[in-house]
Design a protein around this motif. Structure first.
Motif, PDB file in Angstrom:
ATOM      1  N   ARG A  41       4.592   4.509  12.712  1.00  0.00           N
ATOM      2  CA  ARG A  41       4.903   5.716  13.343  1.00  0.00           C
ATOM      3  C   ARG A  41       5.120   6.873  12.286  1.00  0.00           C
ATOM      4  NH1 ARG A  41       6.050   6.452  18.938  1.00  0.00           N
ATOM      5  NH2 ARG A  41       5.437   4.384  19.860  1.00  0.00           N
ATOM      6  N   CYS A  42       5.413   6.527  10.859  1.00  0.00           N
ATOM      7  CA  CYS A  42       5.332   7.628   9.968  1.00  0.00           C
ATOM      8  C   CYS A  42       4.168   8.506   9.873  1.00  0.00           C
ATOM      9  CB  CYS A  42       5.857   7.052   8.667  1.00  0.00           C
ATOM     10  SG  CYS A  42       7.643   6.512   8.686  1.00  0.00           S
ATOM     11  N   GLN A  43       4.304   9.723   9.536  1.00  0.00           N
ATOM     12  CA  GLN A  43       3.050  10.566   9.550  1.00  0.00           C
ATOM     13  C   GLN A  43       2.847  10.933   8.160  1.00  0.00           C
ATOM     14  OE1 GLN A  43       1.223  11.703  12.324  1.00  0.00           O
ATOM     15  NE2 GLN A  43       2.734  10.240  13.292  1.00  0.00           N
ATOM     16  N   ARG A  44       3.667  10.805   7.174  1.00  0.00           N
ATOM     17  CA  ARG A  44       3.585  11.185   5.911  1.00  0.00           C
ATOM     18  C   ARG A  44       4.058  10.159   4.813  1.00  0.00           C
ATOM     19  NH1 ARG A  44       5.425  17.351   4.960  1.00  0.00           N
ATOM     20  NH2 ARG A  44       4.217  16.938   3.212  1.00  0.00           N
ATOM     21  N   LEU A  45       4.957   9.416   5.089  1.00  0.00           N
ATOM     22  CA  LEU A  45       5.445   8.311   4.187  1.00  0.00           C
ATOM     23  C   LEU A  45       4.450   7.187   4.015  1.00  0.00           C
ATOM     24  CD1 LEU A  45       7.524   6.720   2.448  1.00  0.00           C
ATOM     25  CD2 LEU A  45       8.424   5.989   4.700  1.00  0.00           C
ATOM     26  N   GLN A  46       3.922   6.708   2.977  1.00  0.00           N
ATOM     27  CA  GLN A  46       3.158   5.561   2.493  1.00  0.00           C
ATOM     28  C   GLN A  46       4.034   4.727   1.797  1.00  0.00           C
ATOM     29  OE1 GLN A  46      -0.631   6.651   0.779  1.00  0.00           O
ATOM     30  NE2 GLN A  46      -1.493   6.847   2.603  1.00  0.00           N
ATOM     31  N   ALA A  47       4.249   3.612   2.347  1.00  0.00           N
ATOM     32  CA  ALA A  47       5.313   2.592   1.802  1.00  0.00           C
ATOM     33  C   ALA A  47       4.838   1.099   2.452  1.00  0.00           C
ATOM     34  CB  ALA A  47       6.848   2.893   1.710  1.00  0.00           C
ATOM     35  N   SER A  48       5.751   0.177   2.026  1.00  0.00           N
ATOM     36  CA  SER A  48       5.566  -1.209   2.711  1.00  0.00           C
ATOM     37  C   SER A  48       6.753  -1.718   3.089  1.00  0.00           C
ATOM     38  CB  SER A  48       4.706  -2.033   1.464  1.00  0.00           C
ATOM     39  OG  SER A  48       5.746  -2.344   0.536  1.00  0.00           O
ATOM     40  N   VAL A  49       6.580  -3.204   3.807  1.00  0.00           N
ATOM     41  CA  VAL A  49       7.850  -3.755   4.119  1.00  0.00           C
ATOM     42  C   VAL A  49       8.018  -4.936   3.189  1.00  0.00           C
ATOM     43  CG1 VAL A  49       7.186  -3.349   6.512  1.00  0.00           C
ATOM     44  CG2 VAL A  49       6.342  -5.473   5.332  1.00  0.00           C
ATOM     45  N   GLY A  50       7.285  -4.948   2.095  1.00  0.00           N
ATOM     46  CA  GLY A  50       7.562  -6.030   0.960  1.00  0.00           C
ATOM     47  C   GLY A  50       6.316  -5.903  -0.036  1.00  0.00           C
ATOM     48  N   ALA A  51       6.393  -7.116  -0.618  1.00  0.00           N
ATOM     49  CA  ALA A  51       5.249  -7.084  -1.742  1.00  0.00           C
ATOM     50  C   ALA A  51       3.621  -7.061  -0.862  1.00  0.00           C
ATOM     51  CB  ALA A  51       5.285  -8.497  -2.328  1.00  0.00           C
ATOM     52  N   LEU A  67       5.468   6.050  -1.703  1.00  0.00           N
ATOM     53  CA  LEU A  67       6.751   5.441  -2.418  1.00  0.00           C
ATOM     54  C   LEU A  67       6.427   3.955  -2.155  1.00  0.00           C
ATOM     55  CD1 LEU A  67       9.789   7.082  -0.667  1.00  0.00           C
ATOM     56  CD2 LEU A  67       8.609   7.635  -2.812  1.00  0.00           C
ATOM     57  N   ASP A  68       5.134   3.506  -2.766  1.00  0.00           N
ATOM     58  CA  ASP A  68       4.913   2.321  -2.974  1.00  0.00           C
ATOM     59  C   ASP A  68       4.528   2.006  -4.399  1.00  0.00           C
ATOM     60  OD1 ASP A  68       4.453  -0.382  -1.897  1.00  0.00           O
ATOM     61  OD2 ASP A  68       2.518  -0.233  -1.300  1.00  0.00           O
ATOM     62  N   TYR A  69       5.339   2.325  -5.336  1.00  0.00           N
ATOM     63  CA  TYR A  69       4.840   2.325  -6.620  1.00  0.00           C
ATOM     64  C   TYR A  69       5.186   0.914  -7.227  1.00  0.00           C
ATOM     65  CZ  TYR A  69       4.420   7.148  -7.438  1.00  0.00           C
ATOM     66  OH  TYR A  69       4.191   8.614  -7.384  1.00  0.00           O
ATOM     67  N   ASN A  70       5.859  -0.181  -6.466  1.00  0.00           N
ATOM     68  CA  ASN A  70       6.013  -1.390  -6.781  1.00  0.00           C
ATOM     69  C   ASN A  70       4.725  -2.221  -6.626  1.00  0.00           C
ATOM     70  OD1 ASN A  70       8.424  -0.775  -7.698  1.00  0.00           O
ATOM     71  ND2 ASN A  70       9.463  -2.285  -6.544  1.00  0.00           N
ATOM     72  N   ALA A  71       3.903  -1.796  -5.716  1.00  0.00           N
ATOM     73  CA  ALA A  71       2.694  -2.137  -5.677  1.00  0.00           C
ATOM     74  C   ALA A  71       1.714  -1.913  -6.676  1.00  0.00           C
ATOM     75  CB  ALA A  71       2.214  -2.037  -4.128  1.00  0.00           C
ATOM     76  N   THR A  72       1.349  -0.340  -6.717  1.00  0.00           N
ATOM     77  CA  THR A  72       0.738  -0.147  -7.844  1.00  0.00           C
ATOM     78  C   THR A  72       0.804   1.401  -7.859  1.00  0.00           C
ATOM     79  OG1 THR A  72      -1.756  -0.108  -8.716  1.00  0.00           O
ATOM     80  CG2 THR A  72      -1.400   0.728  -6.383  1.00  0.00           C
ATOM     81  N   THR A  73       0.434   2.029  -9.030  1.00  0.00           N
ATOM     82  CA  THR A  73       0.631   3.471  -9.454  1.00  0.00           C
ATOM     83  C   THR A  73      -0.483   4.145  -9.817  1.00  0.00           C
ATOM     84  OG1 THR A  73       0.955   2.880 -11.901  1.00  0.00           O
ATOM     85  CG2 THR A  73       3.044   2.386 -10.593  1.00  0.00           C
ATOM     86  N   ASN A  76      13.382  -6.070   9.663  1.00  0.00           N
ATOM     87  CA  ASN A  76      13.361  -4.413   9.783  1.00  0.00           C
ATOM     88  C   ASN A  76      13.099  -3.783   8.480  1.00  0.00           C
ATOM     89  OD1 ASN A  76      14.003  -4.967  12.545  1.00  0.00           O
ATOM     90  ND2 ASN A  76      15.435  -3.444  12.752  1.00  0.00           N
ATOM     91  N   ALA A  77      13.080  -4.611   7.229  1.00  0.00           N
ATOM     92  CA  ALA A  77      13.102  -4.173   5.819  1.00  0.00           C
ATOM     93  C   ALA A  77      11.914  -3.188   5.550  1.00  0.00           C
ATOM     94  CB  ALA A  77      12.991  -5.234   5.013  1.00  0.00           C
ATOM     95  N   LEU A  78      12.327  -2.156   4.867  1.00  0.00           N
ATOM     96  CA  LEU A  78      11.278  -1.357   4.161  1.00  0.00           C
ATOM     97  C   LEU A  78      11.561  -1.415   2.816  1.00  0.00           C
ATOM     98  CD1 LEU A  78      11.952   1.674   6.548  1.00  0.00           C
ATOM     99  CD2 LEU A  78      10.189   0.384   6.706  1.00  0.00           C
ATOM    100  N   ARG A  79      10.449  -1.398   1.883  1.00  0.00           N
ATOM    101  CA  ARG A  79      10.565  -1.295   0.420  1.00  0.00           C
ATOM    102  C   ARG A  79      10.087  -0.066  -0.164  1.00  0.00           C
ATOM    103  NH1 ARG A  79       6.783  -4.717  -3.715  1.00  0.00           N
ATOM    104  NH2 ARG A  79       5.333  -3.043  -2.737  1.00  0.00           N
ATOM    105  N   LEU A  80      10.929   0.544  -0.370  1.00  0.00           N
ATOM    106  CA  LEU A  80      10.737   2.068  -0.795  1.00  0.00           C
ATOM    107  C   LEU A  80      10.982   2.237  -2.226  1.00  0.00           C
ATOM    108  CD1 LEU A  80      12.866   4.036   1.981  1.00  0.00           C
ATOM    109  CD2 LEU A  80      10.382   3.469   1.922  1.00  0.00           C
ATOM    110  N   SER A  81       9.796   2.218  -3.055  1.00  0.00           N
ATOM    111  CA  SER A  81       9.547   2.196  -4.552  1.00  0.00           C
ATOM    112  C   SER A  81       9.149   3.547  -5.036  1.00  0.00           C
ATOM    113  CB  SER A  81       8.942   1.096  -4.804  1.00  0.00           C
ATOM    114  OG  SER A  81       7.762   0.960  -4.290  1.00  0.00           O
ATOM    115  N   LEU A  82       9.982   4.066  -5.471  1.00  0.00           N
ATOM    116  CA  LEU A  82       9.992   5.684  -6.213  1.00  0.00           C
ATOM    117  C   LEU A  82       8.936   5.500  -7.488  1.00  0.00           C
ATOM    118  CD1 LEU A  82      12.261   5.686  -4.412  1.00  0.00           C
ATOM    119  CD2 LEU A  82      12.872   7.749  -5.635  1.00  0.00           C
TER     120      LEU A  82
END
Length: 384
Positions: free
Chosen positions: A318-328, A7-13, A352-358
């Motif tokens: 701590r997440c085992q399966r989620l790949q995301a970021s806290v920002g750019a 869920l980090d599609y705003n970084a790259t796809t 505490n922000a999480l950027r979840l980009s689908l």
């Protein structure tokens, strides 16, 4: 990667299979220099011309308006430098410096929410005394630039306004058309620059919302290939990379055909994600991009799970399966986002922000896995 939810599609796809196939076909069959007049060169040139048509169609532009560069950073940098050079070549002819006045400098208006491809270049232009730069603050109510604040920053030597179309962290869509219309309606007086150019970095918007350069009215628009994702411009030159251009052309063709479906699918999954977050963490959430008077990209959820131990980078670790970021991805990942702080988000929440980009292929089943992963991560941190 098996079992991983990206869920980090705003970084790259990841590349669509059709795009991969287009790149491979180009590398095999269109390897000639597109500037050459023989058959191999003409084959490459024809493929590039088709890709340019695909890009133009996606953006509502003419194919002659499209210029390919090596990437978004080069494109943004070249446009800013073009504005500076234009000012010195055209706008200073009637501004001959006297013994009491230094050579006038061009003035560029931007904001601190821009991508480093813009802001680092602006800082360089300012540090080397090539331009004067003004940064318009974000409105703490809407989280976006407001037209009146941009207009208030205009000076007699203003040559360009550069504003991204959609923010990569909050997903908030900026009023670029309204800003452009207001600037084009200004009456410039003798001694002022006759024209103020408007540039928008649309990297985050393409493939998620409709983008039409003529509707926006801007002079320059940049797009990045790895996010579908080029440059709409009029004054730039380049060396062509046939394979990558072919892939970009195919990606733009897919966007033109399927944008409504992409947009609906991403928005439905994003809304489902936010509903599940509410159910899992009741009273413990702050949505950092849902602000009154603003609209968001359909794929972006910027959320903070409140708690002393729940800094974004700790939760993701701590997440085992989620790949995301806290920002750019281009900013430090263990600091509170300067963009969130600029919109008035308190530092304790921004940390505490999480950027979840689908993405287009994200499903509700993926969301369920992410929610459970986040739940277990938060439990582990709270119990540590």
């Amino acid at each position: 990667m098996d079992g991983v939810i990206y869920l980090d599609y705003n970084a790259t796809t990841p590349l669509e299979p059709e795009v991969v196939e287009s790149i491979q076909d180009a590398l095999k069959s269109a390897w000639g220099n597109p500037s050459s007049s023989h058959h191999a060169g003409k084959s490459a040139k024809a493929l590039i011309d088709q890709a340019r048509e695909n890009v133009a169609r996606m953006l509502g532009a003419k194919s002659s308006d499209i210029v390919f560069t090596s990437g978004g950073t080069e494109a943004d940098n070249m446009i800013l430098q073009t504005a500076v050079e234009y000012f010195h070549k055209v706008c200073t002819k009637s501004r001959t410096p006297s013994r009491d006045h230094a050579k006038p400098l061009p003035h560029i208006i931007s904001s601190h929410m821009e991508h480093p491809a813009v802001n680092v270049m602006l800082q360089h232009l300012q540090d080397t005394s090539q331009a004067e730069i003004s940064y318009v603050p974000l409105c703490k109510v809407t989280g976006r630039l407001e037209v009146k604040d941009v207009l208030a920053a205009i000076r007699s030597n203003t040559i360009m306004v550069t504003v991204m179309l959609a923010n990569n962290e909050t997903g908030i869509i900026q009023p670029v058309k309204e800003i452009n219309d207001a600037i084009k309606a200004l009456t410039r007086h003798p001694g002022e620059t006759e024209r103020i150019f408007v540039h928008t970095d649309a990297a985050q918007a393409i493939g998620k919302i409709p983008v039409d350069v003529h509707e926006l009215g801007v002079d320059y628009l940049t797009v990045v290939g790895h996010k579908v994702r080029l440059v709409f411009a009029r004054l730039l030159y380049l060396t062509e990379n046939t394979g990558m251009i072919a892939g970009l052309g195919k990606a733009c063709e897919l966007v033109t055909k399927n944008l409504a479906m992409y947009q609906q699918q991403m928005e439905e999954c994003r809304d489902y994600l936010e509903t599940k977050l509410h159910e899992t963490f009741p009273g413990q959430l702050h949505f950092n991009g849902k602000l009154p008077g603003s609209t968001r990209l359909p794929n972006t959820c910027n959320v903070s799970i409140l708690g002393d131990k729940l800094q974004g980078h700790n939760v993701l670790a701590r997440c085992q399966r989620l790949q995301a970021s806290v920002g750019a991805a281009c900013h430090a990942q263990n600091r509170p986002s300067s963009i969130l702080l600029a919109t008035g988000i308190p530092e304790s929440i921004a940390r505490n922000a999480l950027r979840l980009s689908l993405g287009r292929s994200t499903t509700k089943a993926d969301v369920d896995i992410v929610i459970e992963d986040l739940h277990q991560a938060v439990l582990a941190l709270n119990n540590s």
